[in-house]
Design a protein around this motif. Structure first.
Motif, short mmCIF file in Angstrom:
data_model
loop_
_atom_site.label_atom_id
_atom_site.label_comp_id
_atom_site.label_asym_id
_atom_site.label_seq_id
_atom_site.Cartn_x
_atom_site.Cartn_y
_atom_site.Cartn_z
N THR A 92 0.82 -0.90 -0.40
CA THR A 92 -0.02 0.17 -0.14
C THR A 92 0.82 1.14 -0.13
OG1 THR A 92 -2.00 0.86 1.08
CG2 THR A 92 -0.47 0.34 2.67
N GLY A 93 0.73 2.25 -1.26
CA GLY A 93 0.93 3.41 -0.80
C GLY A 93 2.14 3.46 -1.92
N LYS A 96 1.34 2.01 -6.92
CA LYS A 96 0.70 1.45 -7.68
C LYS A 96 -1.21 1.83 -9.05
CE LYS A 96 -1.03 -1.22 -5.15
NZ LYS A 96 -0.34 -0.61 -3.39
N THR A 97 -1.21 2.94 -7.91
CA THR A 97 -2.84 4.24 -8.70
C THR A 97 -2.40 4.97 -9.51
OG1 THR A 97 -4.56 3.40 -6.80
CG2 THR A 97 -5.04 4.91 -8.22
N HIS A 98 -1.43 4.90 -9.09
CA HIS A 98 -0.21 6.57 -10.05
C HIS A 98 -0.03 6.30 -11.36
CE1 HIS A 98 1.77 10.61 -9.42
NE2 HIS A 98 3.06 9.70 -10.44
N SER A 212 -6.43 5.45 -0.43
CA SER A 212 -5.86 4.03 0.16
C SER A 212 -7.30 3.10 -1.41
CB SER A 212 -5.33 3.41 1.15
OG SER A 212 -5.29 1.92 0.57
N SER A 213 -6.25 2.52 -2.22
CA SER A 213 -7.49 1.33 -2.99
C SER A 213 -8.05 0.15 -2.19
CB SER A 213 -6.63 0.83 -4.31
OG SER A 213 -6.35 2.05 -5.33
N1 LIG Z 1 6.17 8.69 -9.03
C1 LIG Z 1 5.41 9.49 -8.56
N2 LIG Z 1 5.23 10.24 -8.33
C2 LIG Z 1 4.50 11.09 -8.08
N3 LIG Z 1 4.03 10.63 -6.73
C3 LIG Z 1 3.81 9.29 -6.49
C4 LIG Z 1 4.91 8.05 -7.65
N4 LIG Z 1 3.94 7.06 -6.67
C5 LIG Z 1 3.03 7.48 -6.06
N5 LIG Z 1 3.23 8.38 -5.56
C6 LIG Z 1 2.10 9.28 -4.98
O1 LIG Z 1 2.63 8.82 -3.57
C7 LIG Z 1 0.76 8.74 -3.13
C8 LIG Z 1 0.26 6.72 -2.99
O2 LIG Z 1 0.19 6.38 -4.20
P1 LIG Z 1 -0.79 5.95 -4.82
O3 LIG Z 1 -2.39 5.69 -4.36
O4 LIG Z 1 -0.19 5.28 -6.21
O5 LIG Z 1 -0.64 4.05 -3.87
P2 LIG Z 1 -0.68 2.21 -4.75
O6 LIG Z 1 -0.18 1.62 -4.15
O7 LIG Z 1 -1.91 2.95 -5.15
O8 LIG Z 1 -1.43 2.99 -2.36
P3 LIG Z 1 -3.23 1.65 -2.36
O9 LIG Z 1 -2.36 0.13 -2.54
O10 LIG Z 1 -2.49 2.01 -0.78
O11 LIG Z 1 -3.77 2.18 -2.97
C9 LIG Z 1 -0.14 9.24 -3.42
O12 LIG Z 1 -0.16 10.46 -3.25
C10 LIG Z 1 0.54 9.43 -5.10
O13 LIG Z 1 0.31 10.71 -5.83
#
Ligand SMILES: Nc1ncnc2c1ncn2[C@@H]1O[C@H](COP(=O)(O)OP(=O)(O)OP(=O)(O)O)[C@@H](O)[C@H]1O
Length: 741
Positions: A92-93, A96-98, A212-213
């Motif tokens: 998490t965090g 992935k979604t980014h 968080s997703s």
């Molecule tokens: N390559 C990147 N550049 C800038 N910001 C990023 C990058 N990757 C992630 N972030 C930032 O980090 C934070 C967490 O990213 P994100 O929500 O995409 O994580 P995740 O892996 O999808 O988490 P979860 O599993 O909880 O959904 C967000 O604020 C996102 O904008």
């Protein structure tokens, strides 16, 4: 080709800026061709582990760079009829979604909007190259898997049924029954549909990620090319998995914990599937979670790209090691690269006859109308970004910088029907089903030197690691016999299909069942994980807590034993930084949260010991799941069920009615008697039920003990009894029939 696995390290977030001294994950390799992730050994920071991937993207990588290198090169294959799957995996965090969705700013757009942009652009080219004869249409389906239930993201949440949409296997693919499919003619359509649907996705703030997703999101982009009577359909799937969470760090409340348990379970099953495929097991546990069923890693034909998202910080250390471990195994999975077939239009049956598609509920527009107005020859002009579409219009060229030798996916499959990109009209038009035998032999024949080297490297490192541990080669995995496995499968299926009981409690029971399965195989760490996942469903259960503590102690003892064996002087055996290989550290890592453990040969007796005080060590060993135990029990035996069919048939109707008496207050006398016997927890009495053997009876009592604090520790309905580990519809039917009241 193998699953292509690339890692992406996210940059520090604003809130983490002062933590730059805590950056512990580094990308290494020649500039522009980085392919190694380095991370310190948590036990000894002067040493490092390294993991090699097909590509590694460091903190400075832009969205465009990732897309151009990893996704754009596969657009051509998509239009040649290959399915393409891209999924983001990680804690998490970690981004992935980014990576998959990104932000709304042009430069922030993630893989998905860029993919759509690329598809429309290529669609125009295909149409133009065919002199306007080939029409290209695009449709979208978008769903999430939340708490192991499937929900259509194009439907608003208030229209969802509690049970979610069912999955079915059709033509070798897993399809979601009743999933809607939306025509999506251009980027503007896409933008509208996608943003709207994302609002329906389950997200929530956690301590580790503000947004968080809480679900796995699966977008399916179907590309339909039609030329005269021929139609070619291929699908690009873009999957944003939910991230694993260490709940010691999340401070999650009950709802989040239940979500979290479901997320962790499905990711754990994914890691098990990866390991089982890697070991060449006959049984891959895809069915243990909906996400793995849908992803069908290694089963789906086409191209698969796994993007491993990593956080660079020390606070993620063990989680990062865990996901590195899982992903580095995933890159060994072979995926058959087979194009979808061209299908002739069959006027009377319309689009629903298209093989391999899941259009039974929501047929596409008739093929005659399937031509995309925007993909005709004059539309080529639209390569220049139109204002209205500007948010998702991709100006980037779909050609990446030069890659490392061997990094470019080898399109070596001799089964390929076409090599040029000249459009559908040149495709052979006979309808040929790919011959599985040919596919298999082609895969073997296509073994490259690199592949053979990789296999040798794997074997050598296994032997070295085994020698280091001063124990026999761990290559042979203890497996449960086929018949027991069949029964386990049947039980899983039953639990899954018992829609009426598919509540949180059933989910908790599934974890207990899986814990039991792992324990049966001697996989204590995995069993522990499952017990921990069951905990949110049975909060505060003393018995369960004791089990967890006991198994932890057992694992600890095993570890200490192993490290003494490995190094009599008490030094941890680790691979020095300079010598590390991706495969080497895997054997020596501390067992992280979701990682796979190599089962230890179980030297314990598989028989249950009479001494209850010593329960922690073998409470489930052999109880309920050993081969012999099922000899007189037909609840999981397909053959036995067949032989006794006539008897079951005559009683099926009345019993089915009885099983519907889900309300404890309205039980029939027979049901009441049966449940009273069960709830007596008297092994002798329970054993007296028809079809219930000694071990089954003991299991049931043990299970009831575990329920002690819940609902008075009683089984209240036959449905609950069927869901108990070791029981099943047939066993319960038999026991019910045997009661004379
Ligand atoms: N390559 C990147 N550049 C800038 N910001 C990023 C990058 N990757 C992630 N972030 C930032 O980090 C934070 C967490 O990213 P994100 O929500 O995409 O994580 P995740 O892996 O999808 O988490 P979860 O599993 O909880 O959904 C967000 O604020 C996102 O904008």
């Amino acid at each position: 080709m193998s699953v292509r696995v690339v890692a992406r390290i996210r940059p520090l977030l604003d809130k983490d800026k002062e933590l730059s001294k805590d950056i512990i994950v580094r990308a290494e390799g020649p500039e522009g061709k980085k392919n190694v992730v380095r991370i310190p050994n948590p036990k000894n920071e002067s040493e490092e582990f390294s993991f090699t991937f097909n590509g590694v993207y460091d903190m400075s990588t832009s969205q465009e760079e990732l897309f151009t290198n990893e996704v754009a090169p596969h657009l051509k294959s998509l239009f040649q009829g290959l399915d393409v799957t891209i999924f983001a995996y990680g804690v998490t965090g970690t981004g992935k979604t980014h990576t998959m969705r990104g932000g709304l700013k042009m430069s922030d757009r993630g893989v998905i909007p860029r993919l759509l942009s690329g598809i429309y652009r290529r669609g125009r080219k295909v149409s133009k190259d065919s002199g306007g004869e080939t029409g290209v249409a695009v449709t979208l389906s978008y769903y999430e898997i939340y708490n192991d239930k499937v929900f259509d993201l194009f439907e608003s949440p208030d229209k969802r049924s509690l049970a979610g949409l069912p999955l079915r296997e059709k033509d070798g693919k897993t399809v979601v029954v009743g999933l809607s499919e939306r025509a999506c003619d251009d980027l503007k359509d896409f933008e509208r549909l996608y943003i709207e649907a994302n609002n329906n996705r389950s997200t929530a703030g956690t301590k580790l990620n503000a947004q968080s997703s809480r679900s796995h999101a699966i977008l399916q982009v179907k590309v339909i090319q039609t030329n005269g009577d021929e139609t070619l359909i291929s699908t690009a799937s873009a999957i944003d998995l939910a991230g694993s969470e260490d709940n010691r760090r999340t401070d999650n409340g009950k709802d989040r914990m239940v979500e979290s348990a479901s997320i962790n379970k499905s990711l754990f099953v994914l890691s098990q599937c990866i390991d089982a495929i890697g070991r060449g097991d006959k049984r891959i546990p895809f069915r243990e979670s909906k996400m793995t069923r849908v992803l069908s890693l290694g089963q789906n034909n086409g191209i698969t790209i796994m993007i491993l998202n990593l956080a660079p910080l020390r606070s993620y250390h063990l989680d990062t090691l865990s996901s590195l471990n899982v992903s580095s195994r995933a890159k060994r999975i072979e995926v058959r690269e087979i194009e979808n077939e061209v299908v002739f239009k069959q006027p009377p049956r319309g689009t629903s006859s298209i093989a391999g598609s899941n259009m039974q509920r929501q047929p596409l527009r008739p093929l005659a109308n399937a031509h995309n107005a925007n993909v005709s020859a004059p539309a080529q002009k639209a390569d220049k970004p139109l204002k209205a579409f500007s948010v998702y219009t991709d100006r980037a060229k779909a050609t990446g910088p030069p890659r490392a030798p061997g990094v470019v996916p080898q399109r070596s499959n001799s089964n390929r029907k076409r090599t040029s990109d000249s459009g559908v009209s040149t495709r052979p038009t006979k309808m040929v089903r790919p011959n599985p035998t040919t596919v298999r032999s082609a895969a073997t024949a296509g073994m490259t030197a690199a592949k053979i080297e990789e296999m040798v490297e794997k074997k050598v490192s296994e032997i070295l690691a085994a020698q280091a541990a001063n124990q026999p080669r761990p290559a042979v995995v203890e497996t449960i016999s086929e018949s027991v496995q069949k029964r386990l499968d049947a039980l899983e299926k039953k639990i899954e299909e018992s829609g009426a009981n598919k509540d949180e409690r059933t989910e908790g029971l599934r974890f207990l069942l899986m814990a039991k399965q792992h324990k049966e195989r001697g996989e204590d760490t995995s069993a522990l994980k499952m017990y921990e996942m069951a905990l949110p469903f049975f909060p505060g259960q003393q018995k369960l807590l004791v089990k967890i503590e006991n198994i932890k102690a057992k694992i600890q003892a095993k570890r200490e034993n192993a490290s003494q064996l490995a190094d009599p002087f008490g030094q941890p055996v680790e691979v020095p930084a300079r010598k590390t290989l991706a495969t080497a550290p895997i054997m020596q890592l501390p067992t992280p949260q979701t990682s796979f453990e190599i089962p230890q040969p179980d030297t314990q007796s598989r028989r249950r010991k009479a001494n209850i005080a010593n329960e922690s060590d073998d409470e489930y060993n052999g109880s309920g799941l050993a081969d012999g135990d099922y000899e007189e029990d037909d609840s999981f035996s397909y053959k036995a069920t067949k032989a006794k069919k006539p008897k079951v048939k005559t009683t099926a109707k009345p019993t089915l009615q009885v099983y519907n008496d889900a309300q404890p207050g309205s039980l029939t006398p027979r049901t009441k008697h049966l449940l009273d016997v069960v709830n007596s927890r008297d092994v002798v009495l329970i054993k007296g039920l028809t079809g219930v053997g000694a071990k089954k009876a003991r299991d049931l009592v043990e299970f009831l003990d575990l329920q002690a604090d819940e609902a008075g520790g009683r089984i209240e309905t036959l449905g609950q009894l069927m869901a108990a580990p070791g029981m099943g519809t047939k066993t319960v039917e038999k026991a019910y029939d045997g009661i004379m009241v």
